[in-house]
Design an enzyme around this catalytic site. Sequence first.
Site, PDB file in Angstrom:
ATOM      1  N   ALA A 270       0.844  -1.186   0.000  1.00  0.00           N
ATOM      2  CA  ALA A 270       0.000   0.000   0.000  1.00  0.00           C
ATOM      3  C   ALA A 270       0.884   1.242   0.000  1.00  0.00           C
ATOM      4  CB  ALA A 270      -0.905   0.020   1.233  1.00  0.00           C
ATOM      5  N   GLU A 306      -0.294   2.588   7.011  1.00  0.00           N
ATOM      6  CA  GLU A 306      -0.418   3.735   6.093  1.00  0.00           C
ATOM      7  C   GLU A 306      -1.009   4.929   6.827  1.00  0.00           C
ATOM      8  OE1 GLU A 306       1.281   3.200   3.542  1.00  0.00           O
ATOM      9  OE2 GLU A 306       1.282   1.017   3.719  1.00  0.00           O
TER      10      GLU A 306
HETATM   11  N1  TRP Z   1       5.686   3.589   1.375  1.00  0.00           N
HETATM   12  C1  TRP Z   1       5.014   2.333   1.161  1.00  0.00           C
HETATM   13  C2  TRP Z   1       4.815   1.745   2.537  1.00  0.00           C
HETATM   14  O1  TRP Z   1       5.641   1.120   3.094  1.00  0.00           O
HETATM   15  C3  TRP Z   1       5.799   1.378   0.309  1.00  0.00           C
HETATM   16  C4  TRP Z   1       5.524   1.408  -1.152  1.00  0.00           C
HETATM   17  C5  TRP Z   1       4.328   1.343  -1.735  1.00  0.00           C
HETATM   18  C6  TRP Z   1       6.467   1.452  -2.203  1.00  0.00           C
HETATM   19  N2  TRP Z   1       4.489   1.344  -3.089  1.00  0.00           N
HETATM   20  C7  TRP Z   1       5.777   1.387  -3.400  1.00  0.00           C
HETATM   21  C8  TRP Z   1       7.833   1.503  -2.266  1.00  0.00           C
HETATM   22  C9  TRP Z   1       6.412   1.401  -4.632  1.00  0.00           C
HETATM   23  C10 TRP Z   1       8.483   1.519  -3.488  1.00  0.00           C
HETATM   24  C11 TRP Z   1       7.775   1.468  -4.664  1.00  0.00           C
HETATM   25  O2  TRP Z   1       3.848   1.974   3.156  1.00  0.00           O
HETATM   26 ZN    ZN Z   2       5.531   2.318   5.029  1.00  0.00          ZN
END
Ligand code: TRP
Ligand code: ZN
Length: 879
Positions: A270, A306
Amino acid sequence: MIAPARSPAPLVIHREDYRPPRFVVDAVDLDIQLDPELTQVRARLHLRRQSEADDQPLRLCGEGLALLEIRQDGQTLPKDQYRLEEGALLLLHPPRDFVLETLVQIRPIANTALSGLYFANGHFITQCEAEGFRRITYYLDRPDVLARFGVTLHAEQGPHPVLLANGNRIAAGQEAHGRHWVRWEDPFPKPCYLFALVAGDLGCVRDHFRTASGREVALEIYVEAHHLDACAQAMDALQRAMAWDERVYGREYDLDRYMIVATDTFNMGAMENKGLNIFNSKYVLARPETATDTDYQGIESVIAHEYFHNWTGNRVTLRDWFQLSLKEGLTVFRDQEFSADENSRGVQRIGDVRRLRAAQFPEDAGPLAHPVRPDAYIEINNFYTATVYEKGAEVVRMIHTVLGAAAFRQGMDLYFARHDGQAVTIEDFLAAMEGATGRDLAAFRLWYSQAGTPVVHAAGRYDPAQRRYSLTLRQEAAPTPGQPEKRPLPIPVRMALFSPAGQAMPLRGQEEDGAGDRERILMLDTAEQTWIFTEVSEPPIPSLLRGFSAPVRLEMGFGDAQRAFLASHDDDPFNRWEAMQGLALQALLAAIDQSHGAGVLPELLHGALAAVLSDAQMDPAYRAELLTLPSEDYVGEQMAVIDVEGIHCAREALRRAMGSAFGEQWAADYESLAFPYSRDGVSSGRRRLRNLALAYLLASDASYLDRTRQQYRQADNMTDHLAAFSLLVHQPDADVSDILADFYQRWQQHPLVIDKWFAIQASAPRPDTLAKAQALLQHPAFDWRTPNRVRALLGSLGANATVFHAADGSGYAFLAAQIRHLDELNPQIAARLATPLSRWQRYDAQRQGLMRQALEDLAGKANLSRDLGEVLEKSLKLA
Ligand code: TRP
Ligand code: ZN
């Protein structure tokens, strides 16, 4: 002119090279004409110089964009004022303060990498973390450039009635040719990796949340209309997460609306885009008929994760991608604590440690090892790792342990107060923890910069004459790539001493700080240290690293007698489980060593299991944990050379022995734990234990096949249905083609369930699995463009030890061939699928050769992506 999406020369990015941005973006205005074939993005950026005037060009990132127009302060920019390069637009003579307007064209339908703007299953979706925004428009695509975003979306109304972006919905209207538009504005400045838009035909489940200060927040979950009945768990988890963050951290939500969108086509779990989270549908949709208890659990934790990012990640964001664990490690720690508070703390901790050991320990011991805060990368997508997430969370947990909950909270308060609205570093986080508490965390910084899992050796000695017990702890760590020498880390070891009668003894001695009279935290911060406990009236049995207080391997020099003692007396749920695991592990290792199956249960293991089986008071989920054998992978981790076949045979033999030794108890549990379906923790624990009982019964008595088939047919929930299905499909030599056909037929309209159908077949420890997987590639339901489906088939195969590591190398060759194909479509997923091959050093010489061969073949591929290229290069470098 189209800038190529792939650059041939891999460029290494170094943390030390960080420089503040020379220009900032005050405001971004996007006007996007959505069309699956050709989408046009008009961007107006207010750019302002931060540095002294220089004659360097201004470099805006851009990949795969066709530039149609470019204007500076309203005037078309002459050709000699800019240049297009690979991955960039250079403005050669940028003024101090100006408006840049570009119009670019992109093709969402051709975007199979699922980074940037893509079109899948009739919906437009974006994924901008880490560097996807540059595939939408030319921009300063780095997390320390925070800007106000406004966006107007235009699309055909029929297929795309719902148009979403971050922040507040300002206005909407109709236009010609059956199109419509919606205007969104986000009042919070943000880095572009948090930008999102969604367009499609989606239904919405609405609820609301009243914040502690009395604001009403609209909660909206957008899913395809036929899934409107499957959002209850997600909505409930969201409301509980919002309340928890207020209660535990004093953090409220800040916009009037919180939106979640579910999509079947997503690279990761997510994404925390400001006010508009986008989720893999696996972590939103659940009904008892289609989702297992594990699925429900996963939804709760990812929804919370999230949501928690809104403060740890969004309001306070990252200076650069090397700081990734600042948001991910901290947010994993927060979601783990949320799940521990909402469910059973002990069971949660066991699951978290199990995941850490399954994914992070092997990573830390192999060619892809890197510190929680890496020093260099080629492709940042490769650094969304178990080390950055899970080990990062363990480091935050250790800080929480040594400071205590109240001081940790003060540190967090100061962190938010100082850095709200800023892009900061891990150093800033630690400085806030120190600033608020007056504690010195200097030594702890090493946990962020030094890779590798330390081994802690413990040795105790009791002196009856002096009535003293001395405990010596020694730490060491193996070299990791680029870090040949390791320094001692500060390792908090939570401990207690038990009397032979099974009581935790009062602790007296030189160290008086710690967690009470009968439990203490020893801080091992040198290579070796000894603690002396006085007035110890009997020889004690130590319980060390309680709650898994540090991410290390502990070598106790214990015998089975001590393990059995702790398995029955330890009052720390984690350490009691650990002692049981230790007993089973020793039985397995001994059996492998003598190359015989573990046909008989060692007496002490037998006794410990009997005690757990007869303890009807114990929480069933915890009981199931105590009765589950260590995984084959975990056993392999303890061996100098992983003996794939030996481990599998020994573990199967031990399962059979456990089944027959306790046949009556298992049968009694199986009957007595049958309750009508209900969705609470106690009920799911019962299901878990009951399905474990069935697995043991079937392992030792083939007549349970009929009972298993009956459960498969009659179950009224996916947990029991799938447990039976999996047992049947994993039977070594049963013909289950009717079951496979029936399951597919029943669930073909449910992609998340069909993923399970693929995954369970690909993880079957059967000689025909590889041929089966080969055939499944041709199945009409297999889809190269859907990561969940690719992971279900190929990810499961790569994790299926006996099949993937077949001695003839057929598993390696198969996986490599599929990775080669996938790299053309989705490099991020291709690189991840290659990680099992990187572990070649752990196997015998013949397998090593075959695995290296597969890696080398892949490395010779034309047009290799940066993602896969980096994994291959590092895997092969370690000779
Ligand atoms: N920030 C997201 C999480 O950990 C991780 C994530 C979602 C992500 N989609 C991605 C990382 C695509 C790299 C590429 O909650
Ligand atoms: Zn995260």
